[in-house]
Motif scaffolding. Sequence first.
Motif, PDB file in Angstrom:
ATOM      1  N   UNK A  13       0.829  -1.199  -0.178  1.00 10.60           N
ATOM      2  CA  UNK A  13       0.042   0.010  -0.057  1.00 10.60           C
ATOM      3  C   UNK A  13       0.805   1.385   0.128  1.00 10.60           C
ATOM      4  N   UNK A  14       1.784   1.092   0.949  1.00  9.69           N
ATOM      5  CA  UNK A  14       2.795   2.298   0.884  1.00  9.69           C
ATOM      6  C   UNK A  14       3.419   2.852  -0.511  1.00  9.69           C
ATOM      7  N   UNK A  15       3.929   1.484  -1.219  1.00  8.58           N
ATOM      8  CA  UNK A  15       4.482   1.680  -2.577  1.00  8.58           C
ATOM      9  C   UNK A  15       3.560   2.336  -3.307  1.00  8.58           C
ATOM     10  N   UNK A  16       2.249   1.809  -3.384  1.00  9.82           N
ATOM     11  CA  UNK A  16       1.071   2.363  -4.208  1.00  9.82           C
ATOM     12  C   UNK A  16       1.004   4.006  -4.044  1.00  9.82           C
ATOM     13  N   UNK A  17       1.217   4.030  -2.722  1.00  7.69           N
ATOM     14  CA  UNK A  17       0.939   5.618  -2.549  1.00  7.69           C
ATOM     15  C   UNK A  17       2.044   6.363  -2.886  1.00  7.69           C
ATOM     16  N   UNK A  18       3.462   6.112  -2.689  1.00  8.37           N
ATOM     17  CA  UNK A  18       4.595   6.647  -3.140  1.00  8.37           C
ATOM     18  C   UNK A  18       4.657   6.657  -4.866  1.00  8.37           C
TER      19      UNK A  18
END
Length: 152
Positions: A40-45
């Motif tokens: 999820x964090x990679x998707x947001x970044x």
Amino acid sequence: MMAEIIAHPHWFWLTLGGLLLAAEMLGTSGYLLWSGLAAVLVGLVEWLLPMSWKGQGLLFAALTLLCLFLWYRWLRYRERQQRPNALNQRGRQMIGRHLTLDTDLRDGIGHVRLGDSSWRVQADRDLPAGTEVVVVNVEGITLRIQPRHHSE
């Protein structure tokens, strides 16, 4: 479909993270939680700062390891802050308990009745029946006792 994933990789990471978190809720005991959070964090970044697939993969691996490390550190901190638990350790629950001997101790060894059970007790010396004692330790199934001083 592949063209859409390539054009919008953040949706891939957000979807992967959501699937991993949903699978975690089915009961994998924490194995997928940190990978799901990292995805999820990679998707947001990726949504805010587009990068190559290679960079996304490296970021995913690094965030997964970082999340695991932070979780491990938090658990160790929390474990150090907790008091020892004697739940389901009946012998440990006896430490500090005051008893009166029903029978004499011979060679420092005897038995005492507590509730519906009998416990083996051991002291440093022989003690007569009627002596007030306190449980100071548990060694296996033996309660280590010593005479109770009336100043307690």
